[in-house]
Scaffold this active site. Structure first.
Site, mmCIF file in Angstrom:
data_model
loop_
_atom_site.group_PDB
_atom_site.id
_atom_site.type_symbol
_atom_site.label_atom_id
_atom_site.label_comp_id
_atom_site.label_asym_id
_atom_site.label_seq_id
_atom_site.Cartn_x
_atom_site.Cartn_y
_atom_site.Cartn_z
ATOM 1 N N GLY A 32 0.819 -1.204 0.000
ATOM 2 C CA GLY A 32 0.000 0.000 0.000
ATOM 3 C C GLY A 32 0.849 1.247 0.000
ATOM 4 O O GLY A 32 2.034 1.224 0.347
ATOM 5 N N ASN A 33 0.228 2.355 -0.406
ATOM 6 C CA ASN A 33 0.922 3.642 -0.482
ATOM 7 C C ASN A 33 0.003 4.704 0.102
ATOM 8 O O ASN A 33 -1.073 4.960 -0.433
ATOM 9 C CB ASN A 33 1.265 3.957 -1.943
ATOM 10 C CG ASN A 33 2.147 5.179 -2.074
ATOM 11 O OD1 ASN A 33 2.733 5.631 -1.090
ATOM 12 N ND2 ASN A 33 2.234 5.726 -3.273
ATOM 13 N N PHE A 72 1.651 9.281 4.153
ATOM 14 C CA PHE A 72 2.888 9.488 4.900
ATOM 15 C C PHE A 72 3.932 8.402 4.661
ATOM 16 O O PHE A 72 4.963 8.392 5.321
ATOM 17 C CB PHE A 72 2.572 9.596 6.391
ATOM 18 C CG PHE A 72 1.573 10.673 6.697
ATOM 19 C CD1 PHE A 72 1.893 12.016 6.516
ATOM 20 C CD2 PHE A 72 0.298 10.354 7.133
ATOM 21 C CE1 PHE A 72 0.974 13.013 6.775
ATOM 22 C CE2 PHE A 72 -0.625 11.350 7.401
ATOM 23 C CZ PHE A 72 -0.295 12.683 7.214
ATOM 24 N N GLY A 73 3.656 7.481 3.748
ATOM 25 C CA GLY A 73 4.643 6.449 3.473
ATOM 26 C C GLY A 73 4.042 5.244 2.785
ATOM 27 O O GLY A 73 2.954 5.318 2.212
ATOM 28 N N GLU A 74 4.769 4.137 2.852
ATOM 29 C CA GLU A 74 4.358 2.910 2.178
ATOM 30 C C GLU A 74 4.347 1.751 3.169
ATOM 31 O O GLU A 74 4.984 1.813 4.216
ATOM 32 C CB GLU A 74 5.325 2.581 1.032
ATOM 33 C CG GLU A 74 5.391 3.655 -0.043
ATOM 34 C CD GLU A 74 6.465 3.373 -1.074
ATOM 35 O OE1 GLU A 74 6.350 3.923 -2.179
ATOM 36 O OE2 GLU A 74 7.423 2.608 -0.769
ATOM 37 N N VAL A 75 3.617 0.703 2.808
ATOM 38 C CA VAL A 75 3.615 -0.533 3.591
ATOM 39 C C VAL A 75 4.085 -1.666 2.688
ATOM 40 O O VAL A 75 3.596 -1.818 1.561
ATOM 41 C CB VAL A 75 2.216 -0.849 4.159
ATOM 42 C CG1 VAL A 75 2.257 -2.159 4.944
ATOM 43 C CG2 VAL A 75 1.721 0.288 5.041
ATOM 44 N N LYS A 104 6.398 -0.744 7.596
ATOM 45 C CA LYS A 104 5.846 0.568 7.235
ATOM 46 C C LYS A 104 7.015 1.537 7.110
ATOM 47 O O LYS A 104 7.783 1.719 8.064
ATOM 48 C CB LYS A 104 4.850 1.053 8.291
ATOM 49 C CG LYS A 104 4.231 2.413 7.966
ATOM 50 C CD LYS A 104 3.339 2.918 9.104
ATOM 51 C CE LYS A 104 1.945 2.406 9.010
ATOM 52 N NZ LYS A 104 1.111 3.009 7.970
ATOM 53 N N ASP A 138 -6.654 7.550 15.710
ATOM 54 C CA ASP A 138 -6.931 7.458 14.269
ATOM 55 C C ASP A 138 -7.601 6.118 13.955
ATOM 56 O O ASP A 138 -7.155 5.372 13.087
ATOM 57 C CB ASP A 138 -5.634 7.609 13.471
ATOM 58 C CG ASP A 138 -5.892 7.869 11.987
ATOM 59 O OD1 ASP A 138 -7.053 8.131 11.618
ATOM 60 O OD2 ASP A 138 -4.927 7.794 11.204
#
EC number: 2.7.10.2
Length: 537
Positions: free
Chosen positions: A278-279, A282-285, A299, A390
């Protein structure tokens, strides 16, 4: 077989019990009930309490020299005649580091040191090698913990989840500790009938003063093993005979290895990024590996997303949060770009699962159960006086068997992006955020409860964005004026009422996560007895 006492007269039915039934007025939910037992001293510095051996630790085991073994009794005999209990492997394990021992199910061990908590130093009686083994992969030889059917501290709802897993036949069973009665156990059996289809029945196993066990006083047994053998041969008043133990699955490790238990800042070079999952903003996984042999999720945060110092401080707290409904934090790379290493969940985020994955075909009972799992994880966060900040379906991860775990708890507080910290910027999740948190920055566990109510709408609508047709500014204005989302299509009124309860303007009027967990776990069973009296018992 093994029946100590069988009375000829017809037995009376067992009394129905409503252990843990829903009590909406008080928000009651039954809690775990530990079963302390006392074992003889074996002449060593420390032997873990067998009834809680997975959580043992804190003291070392000192084993004397001149040891001979006895496989039959499950003990080692020292020169002084004292016995040291042997442990047996319940699963296969492949070593992750040079400090670990690889072993196979059934292999026996002498425990040398249990001071490392979740990792014990042991000597294999098969290979003679010494190294660390995960303590939740072993049990004392000949103990009930070593039985395939014994699941220990497993709650009623989790027992039902496991028994109702795909592929289990009628008669699949397990025994677990009673949640309400010290010294007692519960027998849970998968059953089937024309009215209910597949379902689970629970029976109390009570303990006699002399140490025996019974479901009905007409049939008493010296051991749980004898009880299981008896009901495996005949139903004898149960819903059906015991056919096969429930599959346990591999236990979860809370650390990558014994070394990362305390020193969990790891070198970036030890991680391999294999597949991007995933993208985000705040960043990617990524799905990746640690040390080339352990599958993990990684992450990666864009530089500038948060202060490395603040992150490391928060991670110290996050690492201590351990619950089976929370994604376990394993390790971090604290220099930018920050890497967060966690357990890997193969079905991805709940949001994607509902919109594009297998979740599209799920019916209400599955969706409510997933909500109950999230509530259980949040109830733990509530007990630990922590805040998520969150909570939404994008931050819930899904694994096999529709298992849900909460991810990214606590990270939102650290984000330094102006579009986020303004709380009304484009990157801030306004639609999930309680008004007092969005307007005034008052984040509490009660603002998490508000977010949970929004997450419920995501579940029943299969991932629809909340407040359809409204932008962030409109949502903030309308919610402040008292607007609340109407009942989604095909959503039961009682479930929408629970959402409305989560969206009370006064945070203190919102329910606790403990209450939400109990309500959702018992949503379809609140009117039925949870423990069966049995027939002709």
């Amino acid at each position: 077989m093994g029946c100590v006492q069988c009375k000829d007269k017809e037995a009376t039915k067992l009394t129905e019990e409503r252990d843990g039934s829903l009590n909406q007025s008080s928000g009651f939910r039954y809690g775990t009930d530990p079963t302390p037992q006392h074992y003889p001293s074996f002449g060593v510095t420390s032997i873990p309490n067998y009834n809680n051996f997975h959580a043992a630790g804190g003291q070392g085991l000192t084993v004397f020299g001149g040891v001979s073994s006895s496989s039959h009794t499950g003990t080692l005999r020292t020169r002084g005649g004292t016995g040291v209990t042997l442990f047996v492997a319940l699963y296969d394990y492949e070593a992750r580091t040079e400090d670990d021992l690889s072993f196979h199910k059934g292999e026996k061990f002498q425990i040398l040191n249990s001071s490392e908590g979740d990792w014990w130093e042991a000597r294999s009686l098969t290979t003679g090698e010494t190294g660390y083994i995960p303590s939740n992969y072993v049990a004392p030889v000949d103990s009930i913990q070593a039985e395939e059917w014994y699941f220990g501290k497993l709650g009623r709802k989790d027992a039902e989840r496991q028994l109702l897993s795909f592929g289990n036949p009628r008669g699949t069973f397990l025994i677990r500790e009673s949640e309400t009665t010290k010294g007692a156990y519960s027998l849970s059996i998968r059953d089937w009938d024309d009215m209910k289809g597949d379902h689970v029945k629970h029976y109390k196993i009570r303990k006699l003063d002399n140490g025996g066990y019974y479901i009905t006083t007409r049939a008493q047994f010296e051991t749980l093993q004898q009880l299981v053998q008896h009901y495996s041969e005949r139903a004898a008043g149960l819903c059906c005979r015991l056919v096969v133990p429930c599959h346990k699955g591999m236990p979860r490790l809370t650390d990558l290895s014994v070394k990362t238990k305390d020193v969990w800042e790891i070198p970036r070079e030890s991680l391999q990024l294999i597949k991007r999952l995933g993208n985000g903003q705040f960043g990617e996984v990524w799905m990746g590996t640690w040390n080339g042999n352990t599958k993990v999720a990684i992450k990666t945060l864009k530089p500038g997303t948060m202060s490395p110092e603040s992150f490391l401080e928060e991670a110290q707290i996050m690492k201590k949060l351990k619950h089976d409904k929370l994604v376990q934090l394993y390790a971090v790379v604290s220099e930018e770009p920050i890497y967060i290493v966690t357990e890997y969940m193969n079905k991805g985020s709940l949001l994607d699962f509902l919109k594009d994955g297998e979740g599209r075909a799920l019916k209400l009972p599955n969706l409510v159960d997933m909500a109950a799992q999230v509530a259980a994880g949040m109830a733990y966060i509530e007990r630990m006086n922590y805040i998520h900040r969150d909570l939404r379906s994008a931050n819930i991860l899904v694994g096999n068997g529709l298992i849900c775990k909460i991810a990214d708890f606590g990270l939102a507080r650290l984000i330094e992006d102006n579009e986020y910290t303004a709380r009304q910027g484009a990157k801030f999740p306004i639609k999930w955020t309680a008004p007092e948190a969005a307007l005034y920055g008052r984040f509490t566990i009660k603002s998490d409860v508000w977010s949970f109510g929004i997450l419920l709408t995501e579940l029943v609508t299969k991932g629809r964005v909340p407040y359809p047709g409204m932008n962030n500014r409109e949502v903030l204005e309308q919610v402040e004026r008292g607007y609340r989302m109407p009942c989604p299509q095909d959503c039961p009124i009682s479930l929408h009422e629970l959402m409305i309860h989560c969206w009370k303007k006064d945070p203190e009027e919102r329910p606790t996560f403990e209450y939400l967990q109990g309500f959702l776990e018992d949503y379809f069973t609140a009117t039925e007895p949870q423990y069966q009296p049995g027939e002709n018992l």
